[in-house]
Design an enzyme around this catalytic site. Structure first.
Site, PDB file in Angstrom:
ATOM      1  N   GLU A 162      96.145  37.627  29.425  1.00  0.00           N
ATOM      2  CA  GLU A 162      96.920  36.795  28.507  1.00  0.00           C
ATOM      3  C   GLU A 162      97.313  35.505  29.215  1.00  0.00           C
ATOM      4  O   GLU A 162      97.299  34.430  28.636  1.00  0.00           O
ATOM      5  CB  GLU A 162      98.170  37.540  28.046  1.00  0.00           C
ATOM      6  CG  GLU A 162      99.033  36.703  27.129  1.00  0.00           C
ATOM      7  CD  GLU A 162     100.187  37.468  26.508  1.00  0.00           C
ATOM      8  OE1 GLU A 162     100.519  38.554  26.995  1.00  0.00           O
ATOM      9  OE2 GLU A 162     100.758  36.955  25.527  1.00  0.00           O
ATOM     10  N   GLU A 186     110.736  32.541  34.148  1.00  0.00           N
ATOM     11  CA  GLU A 186     111.400  33.224  35.265  1.00  0.00           C
ATOM     12  C   GLU A 186     110.578  34.437  35.714  1.00  0.00           C
ATOM     13  O   GLU A 186     110.443  34.705  36.911  1.00  0.00           O
ATOM     14  CB  GLU A 186     112.816  33.677  34.850  1.00  0.00           C
ATOM     15  CG  GLU A 186     113.814  32.545  34.631  1.00  0.00           C
ATOM     16  CD  GLU A 186     113.557  31.741  33.350  1.00  0.00           C
ATOM     17  OE1 GLU A 186     112.977  32.291  32.389  1.00  0.00           O
ATOM     18  OE2 GLU A 186     113.923  30.553  33.321  1.00  0.00           O
ATOM     19  N   GLY A 246     101.210  43.810  19.693  1.00  0.00           N
ATOM     20  CA  GLY A 246     102.529  44.395  19.445  1.00  0.00           C
ATOM     21  C   GLY A 246     103.074  45.044  20.695  1.00  0.00           C
ATOM     22  O   GLY A 246     102.976  46.269  20.870  1.00  0.00           O
ATOM     23  N   TYR A 247     103.610  44.232  21.589  1.00  0.00           N
ATOM     24  CA  TYR A 247     104.245  44.773  22.798  1.00  0.00           C
ATOM     25  C   TYR A 247     105.769  44.634  22.695  1.00  0.00           C
ATOM     26  O   TYR A 247     106.494  45.604  22.794  1.00  0.00           O
ATOM     27  CB  TYR A 247     103.785  44.004  24.057  1.00  0.00           C
ATOM     28  CG  TYR A 247     102.376  44.232  24.528  1.00  0.00           C
ATOM     29  CD1 TYR A 247     101.457  44.972  23.797  1.00  0.00           C
ATOM     30  CD2 TYR A 247     101.949  43.680  25.740  1.00  0.00           C
ATOM     31  CE1 TYR A 247     100.159  45.157  24.256  1.00  0.00           C
ATOM     32  CE2 TYR A 247     100.655  43.869  26.209  1.00  0.00           C
ATOM     33  CZ  TYR A 247      99.765  44.595  25.455  1.00  0.00           C
ATOM     34  OH  TYR A 247      98.484  44.763  25.923  1.00  0.00           O
ATOM     35  N   SER A 301     102.754  37.420  17.373  1.00  0.00           N
ATOM     36  CA  SER A 301     102.032  36.220  16.916  1.00  0.00           C
ATOM     37  C   SER A 301     100.886  36.620  15.991  1.00  0.00           C
ATOM     38  O   SER A 301     100.191  37.611  16.253  1.00  0.00           O
ATOM     39  CB  SER A 301     101.448  35.463  18.112  1.00  0.00           C
ATOM     40  OG  SER A 301     102.467  35.055  18.979  1.00  0.00           O
TER      41      SER A 301
HETATM   42  C1  LIG Z   1     105.752  31.687  20.916  1.00  0.00           C
HETATM   43  C2  LIG Z   1     105.892  33.123  21.290  1.00  0.00           C
HETATM   44  C3  LIG Z   1     104.875  34.003  20.985  1.00  0.00           C
HETATM   45  C4  LIG Z   1     105.009  35.351  21.321  1.00  0.00           C
HETATM   46  N1  LIG Z   1     103.997  36.208  20.958  1.00  0.00           N
HETATM   47  C5  LIG Z   1     104.115  37.536  21.234  1.00  0.00           C
HETATM   48  C6  LIG Z   1     103.115  38.458  20.802  1.00  0.00           C
HETATM   49  O1  LIG Z   1     102.114  38.072  20.167  1.00  0.00           O
HETATM   50  N2  LIG Z   1     103.291  39.764  21.060  1.00  0.00           N
HETATM   51  C7  LIG Z   1     104.357  40.243  21.762  1.00  0.00           C
HETATM   52  O2  LIG Z   1     104.424  41.444  21.999  1.00  0.00           O
HETATM   53  N3  LIG Z   1     105.348  39.398  22.170  1.00  0.00           N
HETATM   54  C8  LIG Z   1     105.245  38.065  21.915  1.00  0.00           C
HETATM   55  N4  LIG Z   1     106.244  37.182  22.311  1.00  0.00           N
HETATM   56  C9  LIG Z   1     107.437  37.719  22.960  1.00  0.00           C
HETATM   57  C10 LIG Z   1     107.555  37.363  24.438  1.00  0.00           C
HETATM   58  O3  LIG Z   1     106.631  38.087  25.212  1.00  0.00           O
HETATM   59  C11 LIG Z   1     109.011  37.659  24.833  1.00  0.00           C
HETATM   60  O4  LIG Z   1     109.846  36.794  24.087  1.00  0.00           O
HETATM   61  C12 LIG Z   1     109.241  37.450  26.314  1.00  0.00           C
HETATM   62  O5  LIG Z   1     108.578  38.444  27.068  1.00  0.00           O
HETATM   63  C13 LIG Z   1     110.737  37.450  26.663  1.00  0.00           C
HETATM   64  O6  LIG Z   1     111.369  38.560  26.146  1.00  0.00           O
HETATM   65  P1  LIG Z   1     112.745  38.404  25.349  1.00  0.00           P
HETATM   66  O7  LIG Z   1     112.534  37.412  24.275  1.00  0.00           O
HETATM   67  O8  LIG Z   1     113.175  39.781  24.954  1.00  0.00           O
HETATM   68  O9  LIG Z   1     113.774  37.779  26.367  1.00  0.00           O
HETATM   69  P2  LIG Z   1     114.532  38.546  27.541  1.00  0.00           P
HETATM   70  O10 LIG Z   1     113.578  39.414  28.297  1.00  0.00           O
HETATM   71  O11 LIG Z   1     115.750  39.222  26.980  1.00  0.00           O
HETATM   72  O12 LIG Z   1     114.951  37.360  28.487  1.00  0.00           O
HETATM   73  C14 LIG Z   1     116.109  36.533  28.227  1.00  0.00           C
HETATM   74  C15 LIG Z   1     116.280  35.584  29.409  1.00  0.00           C
HETATM   75  O13 LIG Z   1     116.534  36.323  30.613  1.00  0.00           O
HETATM   76  C16 LIG Z   1     115.601  35.974  31.612  1.00  0.00           C
HETATM   77  N5  LIG Z   1     115.241  37.156  32.407  1.00  0.00           N
HETATM   78  C17 LIG Z   1     115.004  38.407  31.942  1.00  0.00           C
HETATM   79  N6  LIG Z   1     114.695  39.217  32.962  1.00  0.00           N
HETATM   80  C18 LIG Z   1     114.724  38.461  34.091  1.00  0.00           C
HETATM   81  C19 LIG Z   1     114.494  38.731  35.466  1.00  0.00           C
HETATM   82  N7  LIG Z   1     114.156  39.945  35.898  1.00  0.00           N
HETATM   83  N8  LIG Z   1     114.602  37.702  36.341  1.00  0.00           N
HETATM   84  C20 LIG Z   1     114.956  36.459  35.940  1.00  0.00           C
HETATM   85  N9  LIG Z   1     115.203  36.152  34.633  1.00  0.00           N
HETATM   86  C21 LIG Z   1     115.080  37.133  33.726  1.00  0.00           C
HETATM   87  C22 LIG Z   1     114.382  35.476  30.852  1.00  0.00           C
HETATM   88  O14 LIG Z   1     113.585  34.640  31.660  1.00  0.00           O
HETATM   89  C23 LIG Z   1     115.019  34.753  29.685  1.00  0.00           C
HETATM   90  O15 LIG Z   1     115.384  33.465  30.060  1.00  0.00           O
HETATM   91  C24 LIG Z   1     106.161  35.825  21.979  1.00  0.00           C
HETATM   92  C25 LIG Z   1     107.188  34.942  22.290  1.00  0.00           C
HETATM   93  C26 LIG Z   1     107.068  33.604  21.948  1.00  0.00           C
HETATM   94  C27 LIG Z   1     108.190  32.684  22.275  1.00  0.00           C
END
Ligand SMILES: Cc1cc2nc3c(=O)[nH]c(=O)nc-3n(C[C@H](O)[C@H](O)[C@H](O)COP(=O)(O)OP(=O)(O)OC[C@H]3O[C@@H](n4cnc5c(N)ncnc54)[C@H](O)[C@@H]3O)c2cc1C
Length: 395
Positions: free
Chosen positions: A245, A373, A128-129, A162
């Site tokens: 991870e 990214e 849960g991050y 997840s």
């Molecule tokens: C299949 C799957 C399983 C997951 N499982 C877990 C889990 O078990 N636990 C958990 O805590 N999370 C989980 N996640 C969440 C995952 O870690 C986040 O979705 C991910 O870190 C992106 O965050 P966001 O969705 O808020 O997108 P955002 O951070 O809002 O990003 C949106 C877009 O902006 C781009 N972007 C953002 N910042 C930058 C930057 N500084 N430079 C360039 N581009 C940038 C990103 O690359 C992306 O394209 C999971 C996600 C998926 C898809």
């Protein structure tokens, strides 16, 4: 307990280990994966208990917590044989992500309480991050933990967790400092998924499955003894988990994709497609890439054994694997043509629609565990030494 893999005499110990493991996997194989999600979880847990009880769980884990503490060569063999046998891996994300942090930073009591039940599959751990407004920019997370005597009171929301629906335990990052303190005010807290005030709402993904969920904490009471490390020091600890991870499962994924590529080649041969030089050219490209992925995964295991951490190079492994798994499924659909798009209930569906399912599932690969990214930024800054991106937290 005498571990079966410790008994080697005469012949090459690595070959003896491989033979013993292969025989064990053949004799105890859990059989076909059940379709029903509940049955599948019970099947997976039963298999992990079998591995653990016979000394075949946790190839890189210390022995005192039920692991095998294998040499580099035998860890590689372990992953090769497990992928070959097509047996399930651990449920949840604890073994690959939380365990390295607990082993490194947990108290003796925490290690004894948490590690063996996690490895045996008795308790499923989920991460849960992420939060709705804190994904790539994780230090902006808002779920709070307020100290009340010997407990914390946790309130807030996590998302994309997840395996949350199967989880017994959440390993979380919570805010114990002010919002402005960002990564300096974050604490690593382990929360009982069945505690009063915890609510899990499954989210449907592109494949139609419910692999992840939203998790809500409404004044959940958590003992202070469930905190790993010091209060407000969670960011440093989380960095260990994030490195792991990105590496976790890299070796088993590499071995799995080696096998998947052979299966796709067989399918192409059966359908007479290998006569096309362009198709053969694509296969050669994928063969080379899967070879590089295996090499990088082996290098990551070597780094973990030598330095305790995979480090930023783990982002390279993650980038290679996620691009590969998207490309191989896209290529498979191109090879199959329209019939490849049929759902698994259609009579003409190819191999129960596994390539379409894989195509849909892997769209998310370049988001989970840090987006593509963000991984590229990590490589640019921490491997190549390019300037730090303004506005992003210091590493
Ligand atoms: C299949 C799957 C399983 C997951 N499982 C877990 C889990 O078990 N636990 C958990 O805590 N999370 C989980 N996640 C969440 C995952 O870690 C986040 O979705 C991910 O870190 C992106 O965050 P966001 O969705 O808020 O997108 P955002 O951070 O809002 O990003 C949106 C877009 O902006 C781009 N972007 C953002 N910042 C930058 C930057 N500084 N430079 C360039 N581009 C940038 C990103 O690359 C992306 O394209 C999971 C996600 C998926 C898809």
């Amino acid at each position: 307990m005498t571990l079966p893999h410790a008994a080697t005499s005469g012949a090459d110990p690595d070959q003896a280990f491989r033979a013993g493991l292969r025989q064990f996997l053949a004799e105890h194989h859990p059989g076909r994966r059940p379709n029903d999600p509940g049955e599948r979880l019970a099947w997976t847990k039963a298999w992990l208990a079998t591995l653990f009880d016979n000394g075949y769980a946790g190839p890189g884990w210390p022995r005192e917590f039920g692991g095998m503490d294998l040499s580099f060569a035998q860890q590689v063999i372990y992953h090769e044989e497990v992928a070959r046998a097509r047996v399930p891996g651990p449920p949840g994300t604890g073994v690959g992500i939380a365990a390295p942090t607990i082993i490194r930073y947990g108290t003796r009591e925490q290690k004894q309480r948490w590690l063996a039940p996690m490895l045996r599959g008795d308790k499923v751990w989920a991460q849960g991050y992420s939060e709705p407004e804190a994904g790539s920019d994780l230090p902006s997370l808002r779920t709070t933990a307020r100290r009340d005597g010997a407990e914390y009171i946790v309130s807030g929301q996590k998302i994309w967790t997840s395996h949350a629906a199967d989880a017994d335990v959440f390993f979380t990052l919570v805010r114990t400092g002010t919002q402005e303190s960002r990564q300096r005010g974050i604490t690593y807290l382990v929360i009982d998924a069945h505690a009063p005030g915890v609510q899990v709402r499954p989210l449907r993904d592109l494949t139609g499955g419910h692999q992840f969920a939203e998790v809500f904490f409404d004044d959940v009471r958590v003992p202070v003894g469930n905190r790993i490390g010091e209060e407000n020091d969670g960011w440093r600890l989380a960095r260990t988990s994030l490195g792991h991870e990105r590496t976790a499962g890299a070796m088993s994924q590499a071995e799995m994709y080696r096998r998947v590529l052979t299966e796709l080649e067989e399918l192409a041969r059966e359908r007479g497609l290998l006569a096309d030089p362009l198709v053969r050219d694509q296969f050669v490209d994928l063969e080379i890439r899967v070879g590089i992925i295996r090499y990088k995964a082996q290098a990551a295991i070597g780094d973990i054994l030598a330095k305790g951490e995979a480090g930023p190079v783990s982002s390279i492994s993650r980038l290679l694997i996620t691009a590969f798994e998207q490309d191989i499924h896209e290529f498979a659909l191109d090879l199959l043509g329209p019939v490849g798009l049929l759902g698994k209930s259609a009579p003409q569906a190819v191999q129960r629609s596994r390539w379409l399912h894989g195509f849909l599932r892997t769209r998310a690969s370049t988001i989970g565990a840090g987006t593509r990214e963000i991984q590229l930024n990590t490589v640019a800054e921490q491997v190549l030494g390019l300037p730090h991106e303004p506005g992003m937290p210091a590493r």
